[in-house]
Design a protein around this motif. Structure first.
Motif, mmCIF file in Angstrom:
data_model
loop_
_atom_site.group_PDB
_atom_site.id
_atom_site.type_symbol
_atom_site.label_atom_id
_atom_site.label_comp_id
_atom_site.label_asym_id
_atom_site.label_seq_id
_atom_site.Cartn_x
_atom_site.Cartn_y
_atom_site.Cartn_z
ATOM 1 N N HIS A 1 -7.000 -67.635 12.366
ATOM 2 C CA HIS A 1 -6.902 -68.313 11.073
ATOM 3 C C HIS A 1 -7.785 -67.668 10.009
ATOM 4 O O HIS A 1 -7.959 -68.229 8.923
ATOM 5 C CB HIS A 1 -7.242 -69.799 11.238
ATOM 6 C CG HIS A 1 -6.208 -70.549 12.028
ATOM 7 N ND1 HIS A 1 -4.895 -70.666 11.612
ATOM 8 C CD2 HIS A 1 -6.285 -71.197 13.223
ATOM 9 C CE1 HIS A 1 -4.205 -71.368 12.501
ATOM 10 N NE2 HIS A 1 -5.024 -71.695 13.487
ATOM 11 N N GLN A 2 -8.315 -66.484 10.326
ATOM 12 C CA GLN A 2 -9.014 -65.654 9.338
ATOM 13 C C GLN A 2 -8.228 -64.347 9.222
ATOM 14 O O GLN A 2 -8.547 -63.351 9.876
ATOM 15 C CB GLN A 2 -10.452 -65.385 9.793
ATOM 16 C CG GLN A 2 -11.284 -66.640 9.988
ATOM 17 C CD GLN A 2 -12.675 -66.339 10.514
ATOM 18 O OE1 GLN A 2 -13.400 -65.508 9.958
ATOM 19 N NE2 GLN A 2 -13.063 -67.003 11.589
ATOM 20 N N PRO A 3 -7.156 -64.349 8.434
ATOM 21 C CA PRO A 3 -6.176 -63.247 8.421
ATOM 22 C C PRO A 3 -6.767 -61.856 8.272
ATOM 23 O O PRO A 3 -6.316 -60.923 8.942
ATOM 24 C CB PRO A 3 -5.276 -63.598 7.226
ATOM 25 C CG PRO A 3 -5.397 -65.082 7.101
ATOM 26 C CD PRO A 3 -6.809 -65.403 7.473
ATOM 27 N N GLN A 4 -7.758 -61.686 7.413
ATOM 28 C CA GLN A 4 -8.303 -60.348 7.193
ATOM 29 C C GLN A 4 -8.953 -59.796 8.458
ATOM 30 O O GLN A 4 -8.714 -58.643 8.851
ATOM 31 C CB GLN A 4 -9.319 -60.380 6.044
ATOM 32 C CG GLN A 4 -9.812 -58.992 5.658
ATOM 33 C CD GLN A 4 -10.698 -59.031 4.416
ATOM 34 O OE1 GLN A 4 -10.891 -60.077 3.802
ATOM 35 N NE2 GLN A 4 -11.248 -57.888 4.035
ATOM 36 N N GLN A 5 -9.753 -60.616 9.135
ATOM 37 C CA GLN A 5 -10.404 -60.171 10.362
ATOM 38 C C GLN A 5 -9.393 -59.997 11.501
ATOM 39 O O GLN A 5 -9.530 -59.102 12.332
ATOM 40 C CB GLN A 5 -11.498 -61.158 10.771
ATOM 41 C CG GLN A 5 -12.737 -61.085 9.892
ATOM 42 C CD GLN A 5 -13.927 -61.760 10.537
ATOM 43 O OE1 GLN A 5 -13.837 -62.893 10.982
ATOM 44 N NE2 GLN A 5 -15.045 -61.063 10.590
ATOM 45 N N TRP A 6 -8.376 -60.871 11.519
ATOM 46 C CA TRP A 6 -7.358 -60.763 12.561
ATOM 47 C C TRP A 6 -6.585 -59.458 12.437
ATOM 48 O O TRP A 6 -6.320 -58.785 13.436
ATOM 49 C CB TRP A 6 -6.408 -61.955 12.501
ATOM 50 C CG TRP A 6 -5.482 -62.015 13.676
ATOM 51 C CD1 TRP A 6 -4.157 -61.660 13.723
ATOM 52 C CD2 TRP A 6 -5.821 -62.443 15.012
ATOM 53 N NE1 TRP A 6 -3.649 -61.847 14.989
ATOM 54 C CE2 TRP A 6 -4.643 -62.324 15.789
ATOM 55 C CE3 TRP A 6 -6.980 -62.916 15.603
ATOM 56 C CZ2 TRP A 6 -4.619 -62.658 17.149
ATOM 57 C CZ3 TRP A 6 -6.953 -63.249 16.953
ATOM 58 C CH2 TRP A 6 -5.782 -63.113 17.706
ATOM 59 N N ARG A 7 -6.242 -59.073 11.217
ATOM 60 C CA ARG A 7 -5.536 -57.802 11.001
ATOM 61 C C ARG A 7 -6.412 -56.630 11.436
ATOM 62 O O ARG A 7 -5.933 -55.658 12.016
ATOM 63 C CB ARG A 7 -5.143 -57.656 9.524
ATOM 64 C CG ARG A 7 -4.100 -58.650 9.046
ATOM 65 C CD ARG A 7 -2.732 -58.362 9.635
ATOM 66 N NE ARG A 7 -1.747 -59.327 9.197
ATOM 67 C CZ ARG A 7 -1.434 -60.447 9.833
ATOM 68 N NH1 ARG A 7 -2.062 -60.744 10.972
ATOM 69 N NH2 ARG A 7 -0.520 -61.267 9.374
ATOM 70 N N MET A 8 -7.711 -56.737 11.167
ATOM 71 C CA MET A 8 -8.632 -55.688 11.580
ATOM 72 C C MET A 8 -8.648 -55.567 13.100
ATOM 73 O O MET A 8 -8.628 -54.460 13.656
ATOM 74 C CB MET A 8 -10.034 -56.015 11.061
ATOM 75 C CG MET A 8 -11.036 -54.866 11.161
ATOM 76 S SD MET A 8 -12.668 -55.357 10.535
ATOM 77 C CE MET A 8 -12.230 -55.864 8.870
ATOM 78 N N LEU A 9 -8.667 -56.722 13.786
ATOM 79 C CA LEU A 9 -8.649 -56.718 15.248
ATOM 80 C C LEU A 9 -7.359 -56.112 15.773
ATOM 81 O O LEU A 9 -7.375 -55.310 16.718
ATOM 82 C CB LEU A 9 -8.815 -58.143 15.773
ATOM 83 C CG LEU A 9 -8.710 -58.328 17.291
ATOM 84 C CD1 LEU A 9 -9.769 -57.505 18.017
ATOM 85 C CD2 LEU A 9 -8.831 -59.804 17.654
#
Length: 277
Positions: A232-240
């Motif tokens: 639910h933290q899209p920016q960090q999820w995309r980074m992962l």
């Protein structure tokens, strides 16, 4: 052995099965090398089983596969709810009994769950019962289906592998290639191939999934919850996701490691011959 950590684990009573003494005495001759994967067959950019191909620079394409998977498994088609996936033998070793036990809690997070596999009859029945109890949230297909296994790797947001022991494992490799962070028990090849997601590992680019130690329902649930929070933290999820997809688990890497072992053995043999000459 097929992973460095498993090479250590079989030197202990739990997984040594009576051979741990010999293996410990001979551990200077014991090597662990991770298996590789077929990077042509398991390639989200050219996978014939997917609705839409995608890569690390086109992650929105993954969403179409999620929608198709939800529809195919008779789940509510919802792009916002995290979708968890399993492709596995239904056995005690794979730890799916723990996952099935916490399904009621998982549905309250909320998440959806799809499972593909076969094995223990009681476990299969329990999974199917949950799919009926939580219709539209849990989808289960008993058996093996190559196309569906590819679609699950591409369509789910997280892949669950809570194995009690795992000499190497392959699905955690596939998951990372498909931008699907795996959630794993810290054992064997899973420990060697999945870097737990923390604030530090996210920043340094090494994070590639979520891991837990200690086979309990509480530890599995809290790790899934941790993954859902990051989702639910899209920016960090995309980074992962991009971290995952940058990993190289090809056979070329494994082959190079095998070559090093063979070279070392040959060198030992040559030196032995010279000493006895």
């Amino acid at each position: 052995t097929v992973s460095p950590t498993y090479a250590k684990e079989i030197q202990q009573p739990e997984l040594g099965f009576g051979m741990q003494g010999l293996l410990t005495a001979r551990n200077d001759h014991l090597t662990g090398i991770l298996n590789g994967v077929d990077t042509h067959e398991w390639n989200p950019a050219a996978d014939k089983f997917l609705k839409r191909a995608y890569d690390a620079e086109n992650l929105p394409g993954k969403a179409e596969n999620k929608a198709l998977l939800q529809y195919r498994m008779r789940l509510k088609v919802d792009p916002t709810v995290p979708l968890l996936g399993v492709v596995s033998r239904f056995t005690h070793q794979k730890g799916l009994d723990l996952l099935l036990e916490i399904v009621p809690q998982l549905t309250e997070l909320p998440v959806q769950l799809v499972m593909l596999g076969s094995g223990d009859a009681a476990m299969q029945s329990a999974a199917q019962a949950l799919s009926k109890r939580y219709a539209g949230i849990v989808g289960v297909q008993v058996g093996f289906n190559e196309g569906l296994s590819h679609l699950i790797e591409a369509g789910v947001d997280m892949f669950i592998m809570p194995s009690r022991f795992e000499p190497c494992g392959l699905n955690q490799f596939y998951s990372q290639r498909y931008g699907t962070p795996p959630i794993v028990h810290f054992t064997g090849g899973l420990a060697d191939s999945v870097v737990d997601c923390t604030e530090t590992t996210i920043k340094n680019g090494s994070a590639s999934g979520f891991s837990f130690s200690g086979m309990t329902t509480e530890n599995l649930f809290s790790t899934i919850q941790r993954a859902v929070n990051l989702y639910h933290q899209p920016q960090q999820w995309r980074m992962l996701q991009r971290n995952c997809m940058s990993k190289n688990f090809s056979w070329e890497v494994s082959a190079a490691a095998y070559r090093n072992v063979y070279t070392e053995v040959m060198e030992r043999s040559r030196l032995g011959e010279e000493l006895t000459a």
